[in-house]
Design an enzyme around this catalytic site. Structure first.
Site, PDB file in Angstrom:
ATOM      1  CB  VAL A 134      34.852  46.489  37.205  1.00 37.21           C
ATOM      2  CG1 VAL A 134      36.177  45.999  37.767  1.00 37.21           C
ATOM      3  CG2 VAL A 134      33.866  46.726  38.334  1.00 37.21           C
TER       4      VAL A 134
ATOM      5  CB  THR B 166      34.401  51.784  34.408  1.00 41.88           C
ATOM      6  OG1 THR B 166      34.844  53.127  34.333  1.00 41.88           O
ATOM      7  CG2 THR B 166      34.909  51.008  33.195  1.00 41.88           C
ATOM      8  CG  ASP B 167      32.134  50.143  39.308  1.00 40.04           C
ATOM      9  OD1 ASP B 167      33.386  50.108  39.211  1.00 40.04           O
ATOM     10  OD2 ASP B 167      31.465  49.155  39.655  1.00 40.04           O
ATOM     11  CB  THR B 168      34.073  54.495  42.165  1.00 40.46           C
ATOM     12  OG1 THR B 168      33.350  53.543  42.947  1.00 40.46           O
ATOM     13  CG2 THR B 168      33.215  55.711  41.907  1.00 40.46           C
ATOM     14  CG  MET B 169      34.913  49.383  43.106  1.00 42.07           C
ATOM     15  SD  MET B 169      34.093  47.909  43.757  1.00 42.07           S
ATOM     16  CE  MET B 169      32.612  47.881  42.759  1.00 42.07           C
TER      17      MET B 169
END
Length: 133
Positions: free
Chosen positions: A19, A14-17
């Protein structure tokens, strides 16, 4: 023939959002291809020992909905075209029955030593051809 492969989204996917990062779906397409071949009794190790690689020459992904950490996903991999020098796959990455990503890849069979396109040996082609029916 369609092969289904299950996976769980790891935190590092996942990324910092929160997702799944878009590049991970391309990696999961590869997971699907490897499992598709394995289901036919073909391993990458065996192909490489026979001096054969199959690099991607085209890849596409259509992102419909995001996946998130710890979700259980399913990769559906379907061989849609085969010749003695190339193969093409379509992919669907799903959560339950919801399609999150649709994809496509084209690979060409290549001699590891020369880097040139080569014809797939019959022992592999026959197995792949049977999966087309």
């Amino acid at each position: 023939m369609t092969i289904k492969t299950n996976l769980r989204v790891h935190f590092y996917d996942t990324d910092t959002m929160g997702v799944v990062h878009h590049a991970n779906y391309i990696r999961w397409f590869e997971t699907g291809r490897v499992e598709f071949l394995r289901a036919l009794g073909i391993t990458l190790s065996e192909m490489m020992s026979d001096n054969i690689l199959f690099p991607i020459t085209e890849i596409r992904a259509k992102y419909l909905s995001p996946a998130r950490f710890d979700e259980e996903l399913e990769i559906e991999t379907t061989a849609v075209a085969l010749t003695k020098v190339k193969m093409e796959f379509e992919y669907k990455i799903k959560r339950s029955e919801k399609i999150l990503v649709e994809g496509f890849s084209r690979n060409v069979f290549t001699d590891m030593t020369t880097g040139k396109i080569t014809r797939l040996p019959e022992k592999y082609f026959t197995k792949l051809e049977m999966a087309q029916n």
